[in-house]
Design a protein around this motif. Structure first.
Motif, PDB file in Angstrom:
ATOM      1  N   ASP A  44       0.851  -1.206   0.000  1.00 55.27           N
ATOM      2  CA  ASP A  44       0.000   0.000   0.000  1.00 55.27           C
ATOM      3  C   ASP A  44       0.878   1.244   0.000  1.00 55.27           C
ATOM      4  O   ASP A  44       0.986   1.981   1.001  1.00 55.27           O
ATOM      5  CB  ASP A  44      -0.920  -0.020   1.222  1.00 55.27           C
ATOM      6  N   GLY A  68      -7.239  -2.154  -2.506  1.00 57.93           N
ATOM      7  CA  GLY A  68      -6.977  -0.724  -2.371  1.00 57.93           C
ATOM      8  C   GLY A  68      -8.109   0.182  -2.772  1.00 57.93           C
ATOM      9  O   GLY A  68      -7.888   1.350  -3.113  1.00 57.93           O
ATOM     10  N   ASP A  75      -5.803   2.912   1.268  1.00 59.72           N
ATOM     11  CA  ASP A  75      -6.490   2.490   0.038  1.00 59.72           C
ATOM     12  C   ASP A  75      -6.227   3.546  -1.025  1.00 59.72           C
ATOM     13  O   ASP A  75      -6.910   4.567  -1.100  1.00 59.72           O
ATOM     14  CB  ASP A  75      -7.994   2.328   0.293  1.00 59.72           C
TER      15      ASP A  75
END
Length: 410
Positions: A44, A68, A75
């Protein structure tokens, strides 16, 4: 058309969850004629995700991402794609209304960060999420297509099947049809040798071997302009494979061995009982997972100790003393005792040394005896298996089921 799949999530890199999404997508995309050339996994991190997206767009016509799309700060998929394509993020009103209704239904306030879930790169087509709050989307840019799915497998698979696949199918005029043949009792190298001429001369259909623990599979895939032609091509190749190695094929429809045996028992109205030692009920557990098996499955007895073999199956103490618990003689008395008790059509007994300890030079770990009876047929099989405890038990299960399959088929 070729495709790259990008799986997004630090939890994937840390090994906290299994990446089943890429397996599902690879299988489904190949079925519709989209070749998956690359798999990427990235955490991420917006910078690294942008780097991977750039790389994938240089390599592929279609880029598919999973993960995500949620409401939290990590996200980052949509925002990163939007920035990369120089597209503004736009609120999608129908998705916003659906999200508001969801929070109202569960009687919880909708925090502002949830708006991330319903904002998309300008011009994107939205893929509804029937099992979650984060929709997916498709965006086209300079001849490239990016398709983004949420990470949870249930949400992703439903979204792909109902909304993305119909769209992707329209990208190719060809029809693809596959069948998976499953083999037991032959290794991958032996199988490839036996059908080497077919593999060397393959064009359409294609033949792809896959090795599993104790098994081998062949996927035969044909490309045609209509489904009937594709089926005919596949079936013609299957006939050629069968002519060379048909005795090893146990399924033509990618079924597990236990399902093939269970269905055969049910369809033929054949009853079965089992006496297990080294497998400790594993075979019974697998068989009783087959729907409708109560019509055929009588009982399973776990006779792990010598006393259990004596008391439950009538194995003679002198047999155990003279030959040992892991012996042809003991397996034979186990299955005969089981038949006396149950009167089932098929009786099978198994005894062995699964390890890691308990083996000797004379009787090493992996030594297994299987005895089975069906009518006037009586089979005793000695196996010398290798691997750890789990593998030995798994292979013992497969050999036992294969013995039953052959007994009731012949």
């Amino acid at each position: 058309m070729n495709c790259s799949i990008i799986s997004i999530g630090t939890e994937l890199l840390m090994g906290q969850i299994t990446n089943s999404n890429s397996v599902f997508l690879s299988q489904k995309l190949n079925e519709i004629g989209i070749n998956v050339y690359y798999h990427f996994t990235v955490g991420d991190n917006a910078g690294r995700l942008e780097e991977i997206l750039n790389d994938a767009m240089e390599r592929s016509d279609i880029i598919i991402t999973t993960g995500g799309l949620g409401p939290t700060q990590d996200d980052l998929t949509k925002e990163t794609i939007g920035a990369l394509l120089n597209k503004n993020m736009v609120l999608h009103e129908p998705s916003y209304d659906k999200l508001c209704s969801f929070f109202k239904k569960i009687n919880r306030p909708m925090t502002e960060n949830n708006l991330k879930q319903v904002s998309f790169p300008e011009g994107a087509s939205i893929l509804p999420n029937d099992f979650g709050t984060a929709p997916g989307f498709i965006v086209n840019h300079e001849g490239k297509m990016i398709v983004s799915f949420p990470g949870p497998p249930k949400e992703m698979t439903n979204m792909y099947k109902l909304y993305a696949e119909p769209y992707l199918r329209g990208l190719t005029e060809d029809i693809f049809y596959s069948k998976m043949l499953r083999f037991f009792g032959i290794g991958e190298s032996h199988l490839e040798t036996e059908i080497s001429e077919l593999i060397s001369n393959q064009t359409n259909p294609t033949i792809a071997p896959y090795a599993k623990d104790g098994e081998v599979a062949l996927r035969i895939t044909a490309k045609a302009t209509d489904i009937l032609q594709a089926v005919e091509l596949v079936e013609a190749t299957i006939k050629k494979v069968h002519a060379k190695v048909g005795k090893y094929i146990y399924s033509y429809d990618d079924e597990e061995m236990v399902d093939v045996v269970g269905k055969e028992l049910i369809d033929k109205g054949i009853t079965i009982s089992l006496a297990e030692s080294c497998t400790g009920g594993l075979i019974c557990s697998q068989l009783t997972n087959v729907a409708g098996i109560s019509q055929s499955f009588d009982r399973g007895i776990i006779t792990y100790s010598n006393n259990a073999k004596i008391e439950e199956l009538g194995v003679k103490p002198e047999t155990l003393i003279k030959y040992g618990a892991v012996s042809e003689e003991t397996a034979n008395e186990m299955v005969k005792g089981l038949r006396t008790i149950t009167e089932s059509d098929v009786c099978l007994a198994i005894t062995g040394i699964a390890g890691p300890g308990g083996g000797t030079a004379e009787k090493p770990v992996g030594l297994v005896y299987i005895a089975a009876m069906f009518g006037d047929k009586h089979v005793i099989r000695k196996l010398n298996l290798s691997g750890d405890r789990e593998r030995i038990r798994r292979l013992s299960l497969l050999y036992a089921l294969d013995i039953v399959r052959k007994l009731i088929k012949s």
